[in-house]
Write an enzyme that holds these catalytic residues in place. Structure first.
Site, PDB file in Angstrom:
ATOM      1  CG  ASP A  21      -1.637   1.288   1.475  1.00  0.00           C
ATOM      2  OD1 ASP A  21      -2.010   1.581   2.631  1.00  0.00           O
ATOM      3  OD2 ASP A  21      -1.811   2.030   0.484  1.00  0.00           O
ATOM      4  CG  ASP A  25      -5.890   3.185   0.011  1.00  0.00           C
ATOM      5  OD1 ASP A  25      -6.589   3.197  -1.034  1.00  0.00           O
ATOM      6  OD2 ASP A  25      -4.997   2.333   0.225  1.00  0.00           O
ATOM      7  CG  ASP A  29      -1.161   1.580  -3.779  1.00  0.00           C
ATOM      8  OD1 ASP A  29      -1.522   2.183  -2.749  1.00  0.00           O
ATOM      9  OD2 ASP A  29       0.019   1.260  -4.025  1.00  0.00           O
ATOM     10  CG  ASP A 199     -11.536 -15.267 -13.815  1.00  0.00           C
ATOM     11  OD1 ASP A 199     -10.803 -15.660 -12.906  1.00  0.00           O
ATOM     12  OD2 ASP A 199     -12.764 -15.160 -13.725  1.00  0.00           O
ATOM     13  CD  GLU A 253      -9.291 -19.820 -12.830  1.00  0.00           C
ATOM     14  OE1 GLU A 253     -10.145 -19.053 -13.286  1.00  0.00           O
ATOM     15  OE2 GLU A 253      -9.159 -20.031 -11.628  1.00  0.00           O
TER      16      GLU A 253
HETATM   17  O1  ISL Z   1     -10.961 -21.977  -5.703  1.00  0.00           O
HETATM   18  C1  ISL Z   1     -11.137 -22.313  -6.828  1.00  0.00           C
HETATM   19  C2  ISL Z   1     -10.108 -23.040  -7.638  1.00  0.00           C
HETATM   20  O2  ISL Z   1      -9.003 -23.432  -6.840  1.00  0.00           O
HETATM   21  C3  ISL Z   1     -12.440 -22.020  -7.494  1.00  0.00           C
HETATM   22  O3  ISL Z   1     -13.432 -21.927  -6.508  1.00  0.00           O
HETATM   23  C4  ISL Z   1     -12.295 -20.682  -8.211  1.00  0.00           C
HETATM   24  O4  ISL Z   1     -13.393 -19.864  -7.993  1.00  0.00           O
HETATM   25  C5  ISL Z   1     -12.207 -20.977  -9.693  1.00  0.00           C
HETATM   26  O5  ISL Z   1     -10.941 -21.504  -9.934  1.00  0.00           O
HETATM   27  C6  ISL Z   1     -12.390 -19.703 -10.538  1.00  0.00           C
HETATM   28  O6  ISL Z   1     -11.513 -18.718 -10.073  1.00  0.00           O
HETATM   29  C7  ISL Z   1     -11.493 -17.496 -10.816  1.00  0.00           C
HETATM   30  O7  ISL Z   1     -12.805 -16.974 -11.039  1.00  0.00           O
HETATM   31  C8  ISL Z   1     -13.539 -16.524  -9.904  1.00  0.00           C
HETATM   32  C9  ISL Z   1     -12.721 -15.686  -8.919  1.00  0.00           C
HETATM   33  O8  ISL Z   1     -13.422 -15.612  -7.692  1.00  0.00           O
HETATM   34  C10 ISL Z   1     -11.367 -16.317  -8.671  1.00  0.00           C
HETATM   35  O9  ISL Z   1     -10.587 -15.484  -7.807  1.00  0.00           O
HETATM   36  C11 ISL Z   1     -10.678 -16.494 -10.012  1.00  0.00           C
HETATM   37  O10 ISL Z   1      -9.347 -16.990  -9.857  1.00  0.00           O
HETATM   38  C12 ISL Z   1     -14.669 -15.676 -10.472  1.00  0.00           C
HETATM   39  O11 ISL Z   1     -14.098 -14.680 -11.307  1.00  0.00           O
END
Ligand code: ISL
Length: 551
Positions: A21, A25, A29, A199, A253
């Protein structure tokens, strides 16, 4: 093997909110990351991945994006982002950002339009369904508890959300959605970012039949959500229209993906993604929030599976991220052997075939936090799942016991920089989340002063890995898959062989090395007493001993 920059580098994930930080705040950041670039450079990091930095109401700590072309006000300004990116490039480092396009925030302009009426131009940017005989459109569930459908007052229809109700899923069937996503991708790529971590990208295609999940599928809905019929179509289009135009890396992911789909998505001949994150290793023994026991041969099998890929695939190797507990607590011994087991895990991660992804704090052996009450958690997944837990007559105590092994919040406590209030994360005592009180023993400043620290073990290993292409590209062979305590594998390169021996246990083991060459040379060990070369194929391994030799 087709050499690429992203196959030879070590990536470091920053969760900006908890990293540093700079403006006082109480929230991390972008300026804080800029101030720590030299620290990451010292560690030997080439590429940084930052979790979402975009404007967000922070229902899911930034994974609910309200404006893709604006920086979250708590993290700073677009000027701060541009300065960070420029500084990375000046230091010959790369910056990957988080692309969250399976869903947006419900406060995104597109959704505000879409929900307002059934004939709005943005209606089909999201997935709307009417109720069926007074019931929900189907039995799909959210990962954050409850149904994946939320009813809206404006039109009485339901919208789909795999995550929180403030994270409505985008409708990728709609080519206007896809073009809008490609536009926002180009916006950041034209600024010069070096790639995307995508994601839950495997969830973007939805089965248009919207059929119910079976009882079996309801136990792990991600397996069905990751099998959408048009995933390949969308990823190939995204690659053709955007990714292929830049010298970047894409890492998807791939939560819930099956082996066949994974092999296609990350096959360089398919022109979809470069890399994927798989979760079978990091979530070993996991059943949602429950942590079950597991044995070392199970873990070794998972490493063997992921390394057994051919020259058209390249694995990622990681034991930590912002969604999972800290590796030294999850895989090591965070009590009497914390530093030693953290170094063992460093050697495991950095001697594998694949791109290593480290997570902030891993390099100093940060541990899980001890939560004494469910109210201490920040994560909406914990709160959302509590209702399901109680409905299944599971006690809060049982839930808390398991959360102390599995919660995502273990990795979101404040980065521990110094033995100072707030662990040196902020001057402000009112920080957004908890700091682990063990910052007095575990912090960057002390690690930097100690040549035998976890940090310096990582630093030495990263430096060695970057000098040895064989350690990057050589094949992987598990030499003792059934041994209950010892993880022993070799990497047979063109010039030399690397042999890694890890004692994954609290016990002493006299071990017969399966492959032995008396002309060997010790590269690194976490046990100062280990001699410079191993004279006999029998070796006494103390608890959590880890060593790598070459011959
Ligand atoms: O913990 C997990 C996998 O180890 C799952 O529950 C996770 O939510 C999943 O892998 C998806 O994660 C991604 O999308 C989510 C977000 O909450 C996570 O932080 C992100 O990495 C929704 O955007």
């Amino acid at each position: 093997m087709n050499p690429k920059w992203w196959k030879e580098q070590v990536v470091y994930q920053v969760y900006p909110r908890s990293f540093f930080d700079a403006d006082g705040d109480g929230i991390g950041d972008l300026k804080g990351i800029l101030l720590k670039l030299d620290y990451l450079k010292l560690l030997g990091i080439d590429t940084i991945w930052i979790s979402p930095h975009f404007d967000s109401p922070n229902d899911d700590n930034g994974y609910d994006i309200r404006d893709y072309k604006k920086v979250m006000k708590e993290f700073g300004t677009m000027k701060d982002f541009d300065s960070l990116l420029e500084a990375c490039h000046e230091k010959s480092m790369r910056l990957i950002i988080d692309l969250v396009v399976n869903h947006t925030s419900d406060e995104h302009a597109w959704f505000i339009e879409s929900r307002s009426s059934k004939d709005n131009a943005y209606r089909d940017f999201y997935i709307w369904k009417e109720e069926v005989n007074g019931n929900l459109p189907n039995n799909w569930t959210s990962f954050f508890g409850g149904s994946a459908w939320e009813k809206t007052t404006e039109t009485g229809a339901y919208y789909l959300h795999y995550f929180s109700k403030k994270q409505p899923d985008l409708n990728w069937e709609n080519d206007k959605v896809r073009e809008s996503v490609y536009d926002l991708m180009r916006y950041w790529l034209d600024k010069g970012v070096d790639g995307f971590r995508m994601d839950v990208i495997t969830f973007i295609s939805k089965d248009q039949g919207f059929l119910n999940l079976s009882n079996e599928e309801l136990k792990a809905p991600e397996k069905r959500y990751a099998k959408g019929p048009k995933l390949a179509t969308y990823l190939k289009e995204m690659n053709r229209k955007v990714l292929a135009e830049y010298d970047i890396v894409s890492v998807g992911e791939a939560f819930g993906i099956d082996k066949e789909t994974m092999m296609r998505v990350s096959d360089e001949r398919e022109q979809e993604l470069d890399l994927v994150f798989l979760f079978d290793i990091i979530r070993i023994g996991r059943d949602d929030w429950l942590q079950n026991d597991w044995a070392l041969p199970q873990l070794k099998k998972l490493f063997k599976n992921q390394s057994k890929t051919d020259r058209f695939h390249w694995p990622t190797v990681f034991l930590n991220n912002h969604d999972n507990p800290r590796s030294v607590s999850n895989f090591g011994n965070a009590k009497e052997y914390r530093e030693k087991s953290a170094k063992l895990l460093a050697l495991l991660t950095l001697s594998q075939r694949g791109t290593p992804f480290l997570y902030q704090g891993e390099e100093i052996g940060m541990t899980n936090f001890h939560f004494s009450s469910i109210d201490q958690f920040d994560d909406l997944q914990v709160k959302g799942t509590l209702l399901k837990v109680l409905k299944n007559n599971i006690s809060k105590e049982t839930y808390l016991t398991h959360l102390n092994y599995t919660s995502r919040d273990h990795s979101r406590t404040l980065m521990q920089w110094k033995n100072q209030p707030q662990g040196g994360f902020s001057e402000n005592k009112n920080t957004w989340f908890l700091v682990n009180p063990n910052f007095s023993d575990i912090n960057v400043e002390d690690n930097l002063k100690n040549s035998d620290s976890v940090f310096n073990f990582y630093k030495t290993l990263i430096s060695f890995r970057k000098k040895s292409k064989d350690l990057v590209y050589a094949d992987y062979e598990d030499l003792d898959p059934d041994h209950p305590q010892i993880f022993c594998y070799q990497r047979v390169g063109r010039k030399q062989t690397y042999l890694v021996i890890l004692n994954f246990s609290d016990t002493q083991v006299n071990y017969k090395i399966p492959v032995f060459n008396p002309k060997n040379h010790l590269i690194i060990s976490n046990n100062k007493n280990k001699i410079s070369c191993i004279k006999s194929n029998y070796i006494d391994l103390e608890p959590w001993d880890a060593l790598m030799i070459k011959f």
